[in-house]
Scaffold this active site. Sequence first.
Site, PDB file in Angstrom:
ATOM      1  N   ASP A  30       0.870  -1.172   0.000  1.00 33.45           N
ATOM      2  CA  ASP A  30       0.000   0.000   0.000  1.00 33.45           C
ATOM      3  C   ASP A  30       0.910   1.227   0.000  1.00 33.45           C
ATOM      4  O   ASP A  30       1.890   1.276   0.745  1.00 33.45           O
ATOM      5  CB  ASP A  30      -0.885  -0.024   1.250  1.00 33.45           C
ATOM      6  N   ASN A  86     -13.053  -3.692   2.699  1.00 31.82           N
ATOM      7  CA  ASN A  86     -14.276  -2.896   2.567  1.00 31.82           C
ATOM      8  C   ASN A  86     -14.986  -3.355   1.304  1.00 31.82           C
ATOM      9  O   ASN A  86     -14.347  -3.721   0.324  1.00 31.82           O
ATOM     10  CB  ASN A  86     -13.949  -1.402   2.437  1.00 31.82           C
ATOM     11  N   GLN A  91     -14.374   2.069   0.074  1.00 22.74           N
ATOM     12  CA  GLN A  91     -13.323   1.596  -0.822  1.00 22.74           C
ATOM     13  C   GLN A  91     -12.716   2.809  -1.512  1.00 22.74           C
ATOM     14  O   GLN A  91     -13.400   3.498  -2.265  1.00 22.74           O
ATOM     15  CB  GLN A  91     -13.892   0.664  -1.901  1.00 22.74           C
ATOM     16  N   HIS A  97     -10.202  -5.600  -2.989  1.00 23.28           N
ATOM     17  CA  HIS A  97      -8.863  -5.716  -2.431  1.00 23.28           C
ATOM     18  C   HIS A  97      -8.946  -6.038  -0.944  1.00 23.28           C
ATOM     19  O   HIS A  97      -9.882  -5.645  -0.260  1.00 23.28           O
ATOM     20  CB  HIS A  97      -8.018  -4.452  -2.670  1.00 23.28           C
ATOM     21  N   HIS A  99      -6.744  -5.939   2.645  1.00 24.08           N
ATOM     22  CA  HIS A  99      -5.609  -5.363   3.365  1.00 24.08           C
ATOM     23  C   HIS A  99      -5.026  -6.425   4.291  1.00 24.08           C
ATOM     24  O   HIS A  99      -5.767  -7.086   5.016  1.00 24.08           O
ATOM     25  CB  HIS A  99      -6.058  -4.191   4.247  1.00 24.08           C
TER      26      HIS A  99
END
Length: 141
Positions: A30, A86, A91, A97, A99
């Site tokens: 990220d 989320n 999002q 995606h 995390h």
Amino acid sequence: MAGCVFCGIVAGEVPAFRVVDEPAGVAFLDTRPVFKGHVLVVPHTHLVALADLPPESLADYFGLVRRLAVAIEAGLGAGGTFVAMNNKVSQSVPHLHTHVVPRTKGDGLRGFFWPRTRYADDAEATSYADRIRTALPTDPA
């Protein structure tokens, strides 16, 4: 999908610090991590939410997420991980995606308040990606 930054990363058109690229998905750091080593896992195809992931892809996708959680602990010496997703609401990128965030006792993360940090430079980001990749288990079990 045109204009999707995660699709651009998957296609190699947008630079990212990739940890792994395999049929189950792509994982990369990220750019605004909660803690250094925070990885995002995305499917290769553009899907918006978990409900869009075909049932036959669940085991492989979440197997990759699980392997990354193990790798983050082993490769970074983390005490554990926080795994979150989320769906539509909150999002920042409308592409499915997950995390995977390294955690340590007393790290200050409370509830869903996610303070963000930055890598000092590309070399530091690369070192985190490399450490996680090196610790990634090869067996899918």
